[in-house]
Design a protein around this motif. Structure first.
Motif, mmCIF file in Angstrom:
data_model
loop_
_atom_site.group_PDB
_atom_site.id
_atom_site.type_symbol
_atom_site.label_atom_id
_atom_site.label_comp_id
_atom_site.label_asym_id
_atom_site.label_seq_id
_atom_site.Cartn_x
_atom_site.Cartn_y
_atom_site.Cartn_z
ATOM 1 N N VAL A 271 0.862 -1.183 0.000
ATOM 2 C CA VAL A 271 0.000 0.000 0.000
ATOM 3 C C VAL A 271 0.898 1.232 0.000
ATOM 4 O O VAL A 271 1.613 1.465 0.964
ATOM 5 N N LEU B 121 -11.220 4.600 -2.332
ATOM 6 C CA LEU B 121 -12.436 4.070 -1.711
ATOM 7 C C LEU B 121 -12.172 3.037 -0.623
ATOM 8 O O LEU B 121 -13.087 2.625 0.070
ATOM 9 N N ASP B 122 -10.948 2.619 -0.439
ATOM 10 C CA ASP B 122 -10.701 1.710 0.675
ATOM 11 C C ASP B 122 -10.850 2.418 2.017
ATOM 12 O O ASP B 122 -11.103 1.773 3.026
ATOM 13 N N TYR B 123 -10.677 3.726 2.022
ATOM 14 C CA TYR B 123 -10.812 4.482 3.268
ATOM 15 C C TYR B 123 -11.641 5.749 3.138
ATOM 16 O O TYR B 123 -12.255 6.192 4.089
ATOM 17 N N ALA C 134 -13.917 5.602 -6.548
ATOM 18 C CA ALA C 134 -13.345 4.306 -6.912
ATOM 19 C C ALA C 134 -12.143 4.041 -6.019
ATOM 20 O O ALA C 134 -11.609 4.941 -5.375
ATOM 21 N N ARG C 135 -11.693 2.790 -6.025
ATOM 22 C CA ARG C 135 -10.494 2.459 -5.262
ATOM 23 C C ARG C 135 -9.246 2.904 -6.023
ATOM 24 O O ARG C 135 -9.232 2.910 -7.250
ATOM 25 N N ILE D 24 -5.807 2.244 -4.256
ATOM 26 C CA ILE D 24 -4.688 1.408 -3.782
ATOM 27 C C ILE D 24 -4.573 0.095 -4.580
ATOM 28 O O ILE D 24 -3.476 -0.257 -5.016
ATOM 29 N N PRO D 25 -5.678 -0.614 -4.811
ATOM 30 C CA PRO D 25 -5.537 -1.878 -5.562
ATOM 31 C C PRO D 25 -5.000 -1.658 -6.977
ATOM 32 O O PRO D 25 -4.326 -2.539 -7.517
ATOM 33 N N GLN E 178 -1.340 -1.364 -6.587
ATOM 34 C CA GLN E 178 -0.773 -2.691 -6.316
ATOM 35 C C GLN E 178 -0.669 -3.521 -7.588
ATOM 36 O O GLN E 178 0.325 -4.206 -7.824
ATOM 37 N N GLU F 177 -16.639 0.792 -10.935
ATOM 38 C CA GLU F 177 -15.433 1.604 -10.869
ATOM 39 C C GLU F 177 -14.827 1.678 -12.272
ATOM 40 O O GLU F 177 -14.754 0.679 -12.983
#
Ligand code: HEM
Ligand code: SF4
Lengths: 105, 574, 168
Positions: B364, B435-437, B443-444, B446-447, B450, B498
């Motif tokens: 991350v 969007l993870d936090y 939308a997310r 971090i992924p 990754q 997303e």
């Protein structure tokens, strides 16, 4: 008034610790599967009124209705990916949040 | 003897490489903690409604996010002592979940604090001369600076005394705490801009005039967000004694005339854009002329007092190159790669600047565990005068390491999974929490970071590609700087899914440019493919010595667009 | 409305005139900005009056009337709208010596800001005063012993204190 398309549950954040909570039949629940489901527009309005009451009572903040679908076990699951995230926890840290057994899930 | 000297004398081991509080600073911060404790109590009792409380909690860095509250701690001008880093680790363990997220604005974010615990966290921070003051809210935010300040060979003057001077001046400013919108200031004192000053509300560049006097070039109205702008020069050479007055003039013009009818148009960049820089300059100059400048008259003593804290550490006199280093590089190729990629030239012979990447492959971006923070603190004490920096690329810097010590340092970092040799490369991705936090995300992000990082996990391929800034934001607010990424990625929502919009050609430095849109949005799964195609095309087209952005500028956006279109038609999965 | 001065709720000696009300012969009263020019013209030099202005007012619009005014009340349409703070600063800079009043939904935590910018009194609606009692206003007033700015009213300046320490 927005059209009522899907069943809905009331989501909020708990004031003191910020955890995501859901209005259940006897107060706020940390597990969305215990949320009260509104199946008609009037029921949704009633949920919102309860939400307003608990905002005024300084129990919860950031209260809103979220669309859900009802599973075969009768429990609600949010339809939108944002709320799906909220009932679990960060997708990049499966060891944290409700999905990891923190809170009540 | 002043109060300041006394305090430092009490701590003989304290390194002097950053500002230390005097009795006034200490009193101010503890009063701030006490005030916030009261504000939390009044919120819980209902004396303050959420609407009233929000600006006050934000002015202390406390947000409400998707899963919990989030606390943003200021790391002024990115400088930290080992003791402060350890405290950040302890707080993560005691009140959070054992990690923290370093951000592009030289802050640290905790993702899980409880509202009721935040006063205690702030008290613990105050104990090591830290705070969360004005890390959010519609006020003057944490002032950022070049993370190589004081050690870069291309520096005219260390920007940190200026940043500290401004940090103090802006703290709980009577007049400018309820601005139309947030206000971000960055300072650089070098020939190369590492602080992204052209995309801040105010960017300050320390310059020397023909007489050899130091002053500031003042740039206003840059910003990212939903409408990105490159800042424009409002003052060519503002002498130091006029700096505060000049800034106050800008802030007053902004406070009075900045739009308040629409929060998306409330930043100073919109005011500058709508009125034009000439009208703004005239208004600022008129206000400046009307001010009683003797009130602001900067005391040289005060500036000197602050500057003294940033005096260089006691360097040894060393040969310019290290035989030990040369030998170790030959012996250990992984170490040699680390040195080539993550180690930079220091202005003092025999020393080096080390970037510790917080971007392990598949990790991350910007996250560090409390254990890693402690390793970094230890490393800085053993090898770097106990000083650490946070860069806007979300990495940690050890600013003064003897070249002779590099191998020992690398071994220590490697054991803590902190030796990823990717600084500035394609996997050194800036990413916002997404969007993870984040409750504002569409939308997310971090992924996506990754997945790209894993796609390019072959480090020798990364080195072949060379410098390439990939920057990802989870919504139009652009916290991940996607507008200024050579490859920028913006997460959006399209038909309940997303979707990711890709831009090319962004640049955050003095040659700043805003990225151009490549084409229709793609799915999360497609992003690594698209990035890979773009990179392959660049590799095929590049000329000797060109970075991605140079090739893109030379051959043009259209050619890159064509590639994707062709690939798409060939049935490739993008 | 409740009025706060020096950290206490006090009786308001001023009366806000409705626009259709005739200008009184005596007493302290406040007119709206559109009526100011007329008031200055017809009222004798002994009349005690003030004006309430929007926070977007250009100070130049008040300059001519300043010597006649005993009070200027600046409206705060929302507590987060900080324009009134700059306007207060500018009026003080223009040598306005009378009472400067902030009127609107300000919260107690803004009290030191208001004082710093030159306000004397704060006027808030009753529902707000019910939630935020005198004690909270007084606490806010005393929350900080000093400030980092120079040239703002109220608390002492840290910069000044340091300057003194260095030069003595
Ligand atoms: C997680 C909670 C966060 C929230 C709610 C948030 C909110 C926002 C918003 C609303 C904007 C747009 C402001 C505007 O255009 O007026 C913005 C911009 C920005 N934020 Fe964040 N942000 C968050 C996290 C971060 C993080 C983690 C970073 C650093 C990595 C960051 C750095 C920035 C930067 C650099 C900008 C763009 C520069 C500018 O201000 O124009 N933010 N943020
Ligand atoms: S860019 Fe959007 S998603 Fe990312 S941190 Fe900022 S507000 Fe949140």
């Amino acid at each position: 008034m927005p059209v009522f398309k899907h069943p809905q549950i009331l989501i909020a954040s708990n004031l003191t610790d910020g955890e995501v909570v859901f209005l259940g039949s006897s107060g706020w629940e940390r597990d969305h599967r215990r949320a009260r489901v509104a199946r008609k527009a009037e029921e949704a309005t009633a949920l919102e009124a309860l939400g307003k009451r608990d905002i005024s009572a300084n129990h919860v903040v950031d209260v809103y209705l979220a669309d859900v679908e009802i599973g075969s076990d009768g429990a609600p699951t949010p339809l939108h990916y944002r709320e799906k995230m909220r009932v679990k926890g960060p997708s990049v840290r499966l060891d944290l949040g409700k999905q990891a057994g923190e809170g009540a899930l | 003897m002043t109060a300041v000297d006394l305090r430092v004398a009490q701590r003989p081991n304290a390194p002097m490489t950053t500002y230390r509080y005097d009795e006034y600073d200490a009193a101010f911060v503890s009063e701030r903690v006490a005030e916030f404790r009261e504000q939390v109590n009044r919120r819980l009792s209902g004396a303050l409604t959420e609407e009233e409380f929000r600006p006050f909690r934000l002015m202390n860095g406390l947000y409400l996010q998707l899963h919990a509250y989030m606390l943003r701690v200021a790391i002024p001008y990115g400088t930290l002592t080992a003791r402060q880093m350890r405290r950040l680790a302890d707080i993560a363990d005691k009140w959070d979940k054992g990690y923290g997220h370093f951000t592009t604005r030289q802050n640290l974010q905790y993702n899980w604090p409880k509202l009721v615990d935040t006063p205690d966290i702030l008290e613990s921070l105050a104990d090591v001369e830290m705070h969360a003051i004005q890390t959010s809210g519609n006020c003057i935010r944490n002032v950022t600076a070049d993370h190589f300040a004081g050690v870069a060979p291309d520096e005219i003057e260390d920007p940190r005394p200026t940043a500290e001077f401004l940090r103090q001046w802006s703290s709980l400013h009577s007049e400018f705490s309820f601005l139309p919108r947030k206000f971000k200031i960055a300072v650089t004192g070098a020939e190369h801009d590492r602080a992204a000053i052209l995309v801040h509300d105010i960017g300050l560049r320390i310059v020397k005039n023909d007489e050899g006097e130091i002053g500031y070039q003042v740039v206003v109205g840059g910003g990212l967000g939903r409408s990105p702008f490159i800042g424009k020069v409002v003052g060519d050479f503002v002498p130091r004694e006029d700096l505060l007055a000049f800034l106050e003039a800008i802030l007053r013009v902004y406070n009075r005339f900045g739009r308040r009818d629409n929060k998306y148009k409330a930043r100073v960049k919109i005011l500058v854009h709508e009125k034009g820089i000439d009208e703004i300059r005239a208004a600022v100059e008129a206000e400046f002329a009307a001010m009683d400048r003797s009130v602001f008259a900067h005391d040289p003593e005060e500036f000197e007092r602050i500057a003294a804290f940033f005096a260089p550490p006691p360097y040894e006199s060393l040969p310019a190159t290290s035989a030990l280093l040369r030998a170790a590089k030959l012996e250990t190729p992984a170490f040699a790669n680390f040195v080539d990629v993550n180690v930079g030239a220091h202005k003092i012979p025999g020393y080096a600047i080390v970037t510790v990447s917080l971007k392990p492959i598949g990790g991350v971006p910007g996250d560090a565990t409390s254990d890693q923070m402690r390793v970094l603190a230890d490393a800085s004490e053993r090898f770097g005068f106990g000083e650490l920096r946070v860069s806007h690329e979300q990495n940690i810097i050890l600013p003064h390491v003897r070249q002779d010590d590099l191998f020992a340092l690398w071994s220590m970092l490697d054991a803590a999974s902190l030796a990823t040799a990717n600084a500035g490369l394609v996997s050194d991705i800036i990413s916002c929490p997404g969007l993870d936090y984040c409750s504002l995300a569409t939308a997310r992000s971090i992924p996506i970071a990754q997945a790209i990082s894993k796609r390019f996990s072959d480090m020798s391929r990364q080195r072949r590609i060379g410098k390439l800034g990939v920057k990802i934001s989870g919504c139009i607010n652009a916290c991940g700087h996607h507008h200024v990424g050579a490859i920028g990625i913006l997460g959006l929502e399209k038909k309940g899914q997303e979707s990711y919009q890709i831009t090319l050609g962004g640049d955050p430095t003095f040659s700043a440019s805003i990225g151009e849109i490549l084409g229709p949005g793609v799915t999360a799964e497609q992003v690594p493919d698209v990035v890979e195609h773009l990179v392959d095309y660049y590799l095929a087209e590049r000329e000797e010595g060109e970075a991605f952005i140079d090739t893109w500028r030379r051959i043009g956006h259209a050619r890159f667009k064509d590639v994707l279109r062709r690939e798409g038609e060939d049935g490739a999965d993008i | 409305m409740a009025l706060i001065s020096d950290g206490r709720f006090i009786e308001d000696a001023w009366r806000r005139l409705a626009d259709e009300e005739a200008l009184p012969k005596s007493g302290k009263f406040i007119v709206s900005l559109p009526r100011l020019e007329h008031a200055v013209e017809v009222l004798g030099p002994t009349a005690t009056f003030g004006v309430i202005v929007p926070n977007t007012t250009e100070p130049s619009a008040l300059i001519a009337a300043l010597p006649r005014l005993d009070l200027i009340s600046i409206a705060f349409p929302a507590f987060a709208d900080g324009r009134g703070f700059s306007l207060a600063r500018l009026l003080r800079r223009a040598q306005f010596k009378g009472e400067l009043r902030a009127s609107g939904r300000l919260v107690a935590d803004q009290y030191p800001h208001a004082i710093g910018c030159g306000f004397d009194t704060i006027e808030i609606p009753d529902d707000l005063a019910d939630r935020q009692d005198e004690e909270q206003w007084r606490a806010a007033l005393n929350a900080y012993s000093m400030s980092y700015q120079r040239g703002y009213a109220g608390r002492g300046s840290i910069l000044e204190a340091r300057r003194k320490a260095v030069r003595s």
